[in-house]
Scaffold this motif. Structure first.
Motif, PDB file in Angstrom:
ATOM      1  N   GLN A 154       0.828  -1.195   0.000  1.00 35.72           N
ATOM      2  CA  GLN A 154       0.000   0.000   0.000  1.00 35.72           C
ATOM      3  C   GLN A 154       0.868   1.254   0.000  1.00 35.72           C
ATOM      4  OE1 GLN A 154      -2.464  -0.529   3.446  1.00 35.72           O
ATOM      5  NE2 GLN A 154      -4.063  -1.623   2.328  1.00 35.72           N
ATOM      6  N   PHE A 155       1.949   1.230   0.768  1.00 34.61           N
ATOM      7  CA  PHE A 155       2.846   2.385   0.839  1.00 34.61           C
ATOM      8  C   PHE A 155       3.495   2.652  -0.509  1.00 34.61           C
ATOM      9  CE2 PHE A 155       7.077   4.175   1.651  1.00 34.61           C
ATOM     10  CZ  PHE A 155       6.712   5.339   2.316  1.00 34.61           C
ATOM     11  N   ARG A 156       3.861   1.594  -1.201  1.00 40.65           N
ATOM     12  CA  ARG A 156       4.513   1.741  -2.503  1.00 40.65           C
ATOM     13  C   ARG A 156       3.501   1.890  -3.637  1.00 40.65           C
ATOM     14  NH1 ARG A 156       9.235  -2.955  -2.303  1.00 40.65           N
ATOM     15  NH2 ARG A 156      10.532  -1.993  -0.692  1.00 40.65           N
ATOM     16  N   GLY A 157       2.224   1.716  -3.336  1.00 34.66           N
ATOM     17  CA  GLY A 157       1.213   1.789  -4.385  1.00 34.66           C
ATOM     18  C   GLY A 157       1.262   0.617  -5.328  1.00 34.66           C
ATOM     19  N   GLN A 158       1.700  -0.539  -4.813  1.00 38.94           N
ATOM     20  CA  GLN A 158       1.873  -1.706  -5.667  1.00 38.94           C
ATOM     21  C   GLN A 158       0.820  -2.781  -5.406  1.00 38.94           C
ATOM     22  OE1 GLN A 158       5.861  -2.959  -4.814  1.00 38.94           O
ATOM     23  NE2 GLN A 158       6.791  -1.393  -6.092  1.00 38.94           N
ATOM     24  N   GLN A 159      -0.146  -2.487  -4.560  1.00 39.83           N
ATOM     25  CA  GLN A 159      -1.125  -3.508  -4.231  1.00 39.83           C
ATOM     26  C   GLN A 159      -2.101  -3.684  -5.389  1.00 39.83           C
ATOM     27  OE1 GLN A 159      -3.520  -2.698  -0.821  1.00 39.83           O
ATOM     28  NE2 GLN A 159      -3.879  -4.845  -0.389  1.00 39.83           N
ATOM     29  N   ARG A 160      -2.316  -4.886  -5.791  1.00 41.60           N
ATOM     30  CA  ARG A 160      -3.267  -5.174  -6.850  1.00 41.60           C
ATOM     31  C   ARG A 160      -3.812  -6.579  -6.646  1.00 41.60           C
ATOM     32  NH1 ARG A 160       0.816  -5.827 -12.059  1.00 41.60           N
ATOM     33  NH2 ARG A 160       2.107  -7.506 -11.198  1.00 41.60           N
ATOM     34  N   ALA A 161      -4.957  -6.804  -7.204  1.00 45.26           N
ATOM     35  CA  ALA A 161      -5.605  -8.102  -7.028  1.00 45.26           C
ATOM     36  C   ALA A 161      -4.863  -9.168  -7.830  1.00 45.26           C
ATOM     37  CB  ALA A 161      -7.055  -8.014  -7.484  1.00 45.26           C
ATOM     38  N   ALA A 162      -4.751 -10.340  -7.230  1.00 46.30           N
ATOM     39  CA  ALA A 162      -4.132 -11.457  -7.918  1.00 46.30           C
ATOM     40  C   ALA A 162      -5.212 -12.201  -8.701  1.00 46.30           C
ATOM     41  CB  ALA A 162      -3.454 -12.390  -6.917  1.00 46.30           C
ATOM     42  N   LYS A 163      -5.092 -12.177 -10.013  1.00 45.85           N
ATOM     43  CA  LYS A 163      -6.087 -12.809 -10.868  1.00 45.85           C
ATOM     44  C   LYS A 163      -5.552 -14.155 -11.324  1.00 45.85           C
ATOM     45  CE  LYS A 163      -7.925  -8.383 -12.500  1.00 45.85           C
ATOM     46  NZ  LYS A 163      -8.210  -7.521 -13.682  1.00 45.85           N
ATOM     47  N   LEU A 164      -6.269 -15.203 -10.975  1.00 50.31           N
ATOM     48  CA  LEU A 164      -5.864 -16.553 -11.325  1.00 50.31           C
ATOM     49  C   LEU A 164      -6.978 -17.226 -12.117  1.00 50.31           C
ATOM     50  CD1 LEU A 164      -4.328 -17.705  -7.904  1.00 50.31           C
ATOM     51  CD2 LEU A 164      -3.096 -16.825  -9.904  1.00 50.31           C
ATOM     52  N   ASN A 228       0.327 -16.980   2.169  1.00 48.36           N
ATOM     53  CA  ASN A 228      -0.295 -16.794   3.489  1.00 48.36           C
ATOM     54  C   ASN A 228      -0.849 -15.387   3.630  1.00 48.36           C
ATOM     55  OD1 ASN A 228       0.600 -19.390   4.019  1.00 48.36           O
ATOM     56  ND2 ASN A 228       2.409 -18.710   5.157  1.00 48.36           N
ATOM     57  N   GLN A 229      -0.089 -14.415   3.153  1.00 46.54           N
ATOM     58  CA  GLN A 229      -0.504 -13.018   3.264  1.00 46.54           C
ATOM     59  C   GLN A 229      -1.783 -12.756   2.474  1.00 46.54           C
ATOM     60  OE1 GLN A 229       2.523 -10.198   1.954  1.00 46.54           O
ATOM     61  NE2 GLN A 229       0.912  -8.946   1.033  1.00 46.54           N
ATOM     62  N   LEU A 230      -1.826 -13.239   1.238  1.00 48.68           N
ATOM     63  CA  LEU A 230      -2.984 -12.979   0.381  1.00 48.68           C
ATOM     64  C   LEU A 230      -4.235 -13.701   0.872  1.00 48.68           C
ATOM     65  CD1 LEU A 230      -1.357 -13.096  -3.179  1.00 48.68           C
ATOM     66  CD2 LEU A 230      -2.097 -11.095  -1.908  1.00 48.68           C
ATOM     67  N   PHE A 231      -4.064 -14.868   1.477  1.00 47.79           N
ATOM     68  CA  PHE A 231      -5.219 -15.639   1.922  1.00 47.79           C
ATOM     69  C   PHE A 231      -5.519 -15.446   3.406  1.00 47.79           C
ATOM     70  CE2 PHE A 231      -4.248 -17.615  -2.076  1.00 47.79           C
ATOM     71  CZ  PHE A 231      -5.485 -17.998  -2.585  1.00 47.79           C
ATOM     72  N   GLY A 232      -4.736 -14.588   4.068  1.00 43.30           N
ATOM     73  CA  GLY A 232      -5.033 -14.230   5.444  1.00 43.30           C
ATOM     74  C   GLY A 232      -4.818 -15.344   6.451  1.00 43.30           C
ATOM     75  N   VAL A 233      -3.797 -16.169   6.233  1.00 41.51           N
ATOM     76  CA  VAL A 233      -3.471 -17.242   7.185  1.00 41.51           C
ATOM     77  C   VAL A 233      -2.016 -17.080   7.597  1.00 41.51           C
ATOM     78  CG1 VAL A 233      -5.184 -18.846   6.249  1.00 41.51           C
ATOM     79  CG2 VAL A 233      -2.860 -18.838   5.307  1.00 41.51           C
TER      80      VAL A 233
END
Length: 248
Positions: A154-164, A228-233
């Motif tokens: 978020q600080f770097r402005g690099q957050q984006r959704a992972a599309k699979l 783990n980070q993306l799936f909140g575990v």
């Protein structure tokens, strides 16, 4: 005999010799400390120093310089060396293997490096540090804690959704619930080839590869801290379980 002087007229003032003008004070006296002190004394209402007296300057008593005591110096420990090496990192940005770390520390083996890294991580957790040491078969890294990765993005402005794609989600789910699965095992479970999808998941840092040192050297796939980070575990053990997922 000298001639007699005429009596002085009381209405006429006698002439007096004119004294030569005094020489101007040297420039370096005009802004002397004495003049400055006198001016300040007048402003503050304190007695001025007598002209011509030197102003006493404050004296600071300096203790004699002590010789450094070797016992007071901070000893360099193996933990400090490991932490410093991981902080600097390798020139190519790759993880540092335990063997390479141990080669720079006297009387420390690669096996002892693992314990020292565990001690450092325990210290970081106790101090609630924002970083941690992560490790796998490739080596160790000092990096931002996985649970703080979202803040970094978020600080770097690099957050984006992972599309699979659905196929990528299927492969990722198998890797997540069967940590250490091989490519061939994954192909049998899916009934189709999965190598291209695995390579894509590795590039996205959702899956990592481990290649055991022994034989046979079969590549095994595991999920990563980014997963783990993306799936909140905090670990794959926190994933929701279903009886159908367990081995019969």
């Amino acid at each position: 005999m000298p001639p007699e002087r005429e009596p002085a007229d009381p209405d006429i003032l006698p002439l007096r010799p004119i004294a030569p003008p005094s020489a101007p004070a040297p420039t370096n006296q005009r802004f002397s400390l004495e003049r400055l002190s006198s001016a300040f004394a007048r402003l503050m209402g304190t007695p001025a120093a007598a002209p011509g007296l030197a102003i006493a300057k404050p004296q600071i008593a300096l203790e004699p310089e002590e010789e450094p005591d070797d016992d007071d110096s901070l000893p360099v420990t193996p933990r400090m060396i490991i932490e410093g090496m991981l902080f600097v990192g390798s020139a190519d940005g790759k993880p540092l293997p335990a063997a390479k770390i141990a080669s720079h520390i006297r009387n420390v083996s690669a096996e002892e490096v693992e314990q020292l890294v565990a001690d450092l991580n325990a210290s970081y957790r106790h101090d609630e540090a924002a970083y941690e040491i992560t490790g796998d078969a490739a080596g160790y890294r000092l990096q931002l804690r996985s649970d703080l990765g979202i803040l970094r993005d978020q600080f770097r402005g690099q957050q984006r959704a992972a599309k699979l794609t659905p196929a990528a989600v299927e492969v990722l789910s198998i890797v997540a619930y069967r940590q250490g699965v091989s490519g061939e095992e994954l192909n049998k479970l899916r009934g189709s080839q999965s190598h291209a999808i695995l390579a894509q998941l590795v590039r996205r840092q959702l899956v990592r590869v481990e290649r055991p040192a022994g034989t046979p050297k079969v590549a095994r796939y595991h999920t990563t801290s980014r997963f783990n980070q993306l799936f909140g575990v905090s670990s794959p053990a926190d994933l929701p379980r279903n009886e159908d997922l367990d081995d019969s």
